[in-house]
Design an enzyme around this catalytic site. Structure first.
Site, PDB file in Angstrom:
ATOM      1  N   SER A   1      16.280  20.164 -17.594  1.00 23.48           N
ATOM      2  CA  SER A   1      14.972  20.980 -17.626  1.00 23.48           C
ATOM      3  C   SER A   1      15.409  22.243 -18.419  1.00 23.48           C
ATOM      4  CB  SER A   1      14.389  21.324 -16.354  1.00 23.48           C
ATOM      5  OG  SER A   1      13.732  22.487 -16.411  1.00 23.48           O
TER       6      SER A   1
ATOM      7  N   GLN B   1      -5.402  -6.599 -43.139  1.00 20.85           N
ATOM      8  CA  GLN B   1      -4.195  -5.949 -43.566  1.00 20.85           C
ATOM      9  C   GLN B   1      -3.828  -4.974 -42.205  1.00 20.85           C
ATOM     10  OE1 GLN B   1      -3.549  -4.157 -47.264  1.00 20.85           O
ATOM     11  NE2 GLN B   1      -3.598  -2.045 -46.226  1.00 20.85           N
TER      12      GLN B   1
ATOM     13  N   HIS C   1       0.757  -1.303  -0.111  1.00 17.04           N
ATOM     14  CA  HIS C   1      -0.151  -0.057   0.072  1.00 17.04           C
ATOM     15  C   HIS C   1       0.841   1.308   0.126  1.00 17.04           C
ATOM     16  CE1 HIS C   1      -3.491  -2.667   1.373  1.00 17.04           C
ATOM     17  NE2 HIS C   1      -2.434  -3.285   1.866  1.00 17.04           N
TER      18      HIS C   1
ATOM     19  N   GLU D   1      10.323   7.488 -17.626  1.00 16.41           N
ATOM     20  CA  GLU D   1       8.837   7.835 -17.841  1.00 16.41           C
ATOM     21  C   GLU D   1       8.309   7.454 -19.209  1.00 16.41           C
ATOM     22  OE1 GLU D   1       8.520  12.235 -16.369  1.00 16.41           O
ATOM     23  OE2 GLU D   1      10.575  11.803 -16.460  1.00 16.41           O
TER      24      GLU D   1
END
Ligand code: ARG
Length: 464
Positions: free
Chosen positions: A277, A322, A156, A290
């Site tokens: 970034s 196809q 969890h 990712e």
């Protein structure tokens, strides 16, 4: 050149040809189509339809086409042909003339196409199996170095019990083993020759189907011609196997992303597999992981697209079929590349082995072990569970770790506690106390690793 003509007075409308042509993607079947045609020609020679000289002319012609294609000297125009099969036949006619017209004897594009796809599926399931083995070997090698590197195991997404990094990696090796078995199954399902089934109902010409099957390396022949040209089950099995494989890799990708976050700070991804970034100078992003997670979506979509394609389709060949090729080719390539990327990520990450030593020492992660300790003193498990729950509550309230409790404090919860209980909270010893088969005990994990090394052997390196 069109493959039909007698019945038609004009050619296919340009827009219609553009809409219906598959040549942009079925060119991937080039090698298989040449091999299929050579096998078919050899069979036609065997049954006396082709003379030795005609057979030789056809094979030489196909070899030349193959050479020119691989050297980039000939590329079929994309608005000229319906598919790679008609392009090759047309090119053969321009190379060797009328004899080319004998090659299609007893063959329909319906059995031709699916023979090619089966050959392709066999080849690519083997390549994927090799890439799976290679990925397993990278995981196992890393596991061998990390049997004592402790990390929290979660349920969890809450800290549950300590495990080792090696143990965690071996869970993925198991998942990959199931993927490997699925592709071995796909290989077997693909290994049947449909050639000689004709359009849907065989032929009045005595085609020797066993000869073509054997020449092409198929284990057996498809027994019912109608099924042979309609069946796409092996493609569904192939893409389904890619989609389960991608599900596994996407779970791994997610863990890589979590482990490399500042909060976890458990692994550091190398520059070779990270991106920055454009705005935030401090960022180092796990884009590859990712994308692994993201590309899983397309493979799942392709799996569903194929099943939807087949649903309700009457026997036998319909042009809808196809549409089976793009999902197959793209899923196979995506899964194969993703396996290579997982290897790359693993080879370009460094571990912070002591990341959790302080954090987990004496923490609630030992609660189950503490309850087990009480059970071994003859306390019923349910009661032990309750006692430890009370201890956790007490620690939380008093802002203490479990290993900071005194024996006097522990006695307020149960009289069985004695000095030996404190050994429970020792992180380094915690894995060694696990004794069940399949647990993270380092000695057991080492045995598992030895077993895997035997299975994997020296898997050859994969290339993307
Ligand atoms: N490009 C087609 C395919 O891949 C070829 C089959 C054409 N057969 C036919 N009967 N029109 O399915």
């Amino acid at each position: 050149m069109k493959l039909w003509g007698g019945r038609f007075t004009s050619g296919l409308n340009d827009t219609a040809l553009k809409y219906s042509s598959s040549i942009e993607f079925d060119s991937l079947l080039f090698d298989e189509d040449i091999a299929g045609s050579i096998a078919h020609a050899s069979m036609l020679k065997k049954i006396g339809i082709l003379k030795e000289s005609e057979y030789k002319q056809i094979v030489d012609g196909l070899d030349t086409i193959s050479y020119e294609y691989s050297e980039g000297k000939w590329k079929p125009g994309k608005n000229e042909f319906e598919d790679i099969h008609s392009a090759i036949e047309s090119k053969l006619t321009s190379c060797i003339g009328d004899t080319a017209g004998k090659l299609h004897t007893g063959r329909s594009r319906n059995d031709q196409v699916i023979t090619d796809v089966r050959l392709w599926a066999k080849k690519h399931s083997l390549l994927i199996m090799q890439a799976i083995r290679q990925t397993q070997s990278v995981l196992v090698a890393l596991a061998a170095d990390t049997t004592e590197v402790i990390m929290p195991g979660y349920t969890h997404m809450q800290q549950a019990q300590p495990v080792s990094f090696a143990f965690h990696l071996l869970a993925y090796v198991e998942m990959l083993e199931r993927d490997y078995k699925r592709f071995a199954f796909v290989f077997g399902e693909s290994d049947q020759s449909p050639l000689g089934s004709g359009a849907l109902a065989g032929s009045t010409i005595p085609l020797d189907r066993y000869h073509t099957a054997e020449t092409l390396g198929f284990a057996s022949i498809a027994k019912n011609a109608l099924d042979a040209v309609s069946d796409r089950d092996f493609i569904i099995d192939f893409v389904h196997s890619c989609s389960v494989g991608m599900l596994h890799l996407s779970r791994f990708a997610e863990e890589i992303i979590i482990w490399s976050s500042q909060e976890w700070n458990f692994i550091k991804l190398g520059d070779a597999v990270s991106t920055g970034s454009s705005l935030m100078p401090q960022k180092k992003n796990p884009d590859l992981a990712e994308l692994l997670r993201g590309k899983t979506a397309r493979v799942l979509g392709q799996d569903m697209a194929l099943k939807t394609l087949i649903k309700g389709l009457p026997l036998s060949y319909n042009r809808d079929l196809q549409e089976d090729k793009e999902p197959l080719f793209n899923s196979a390539q995506t899964y194969y590349d993703s396996l290579c990327v997982v290897q790359l990520i693993l080879q370009n990450c460094s571990l912070q082995p002591d990341r959790f030593s302080k954090e987990l020492e004496g923490s609630f992660i030992f609660s189950t072990d503490l309850a087990d300790w009480l059970v071994l003193q003859d306390v019923p498990f349910r009661k032990a569970h309750h006692i430890v729950g009370e201890i956790v509550r007490y620690c939380e309230k008093n802002n203490k770790k479990m290993n900071q409790l005194t024996l006097t404090e522990l006695h307020t919860f149960d009289p069985h506690f004695n000095e030996s209980v404190f050994a429970i909270f020792n992180l380094a010893a915690s894995l060694k106390r696990k004794i069940t088969v399949g647990s993270p005990n380092p000695d057991l994990v080492k045995k598992e690793i030895a077993g895997w090394n035997k299975i994997i052997g020296d898997a050859p390196a994969t290339k993307s």
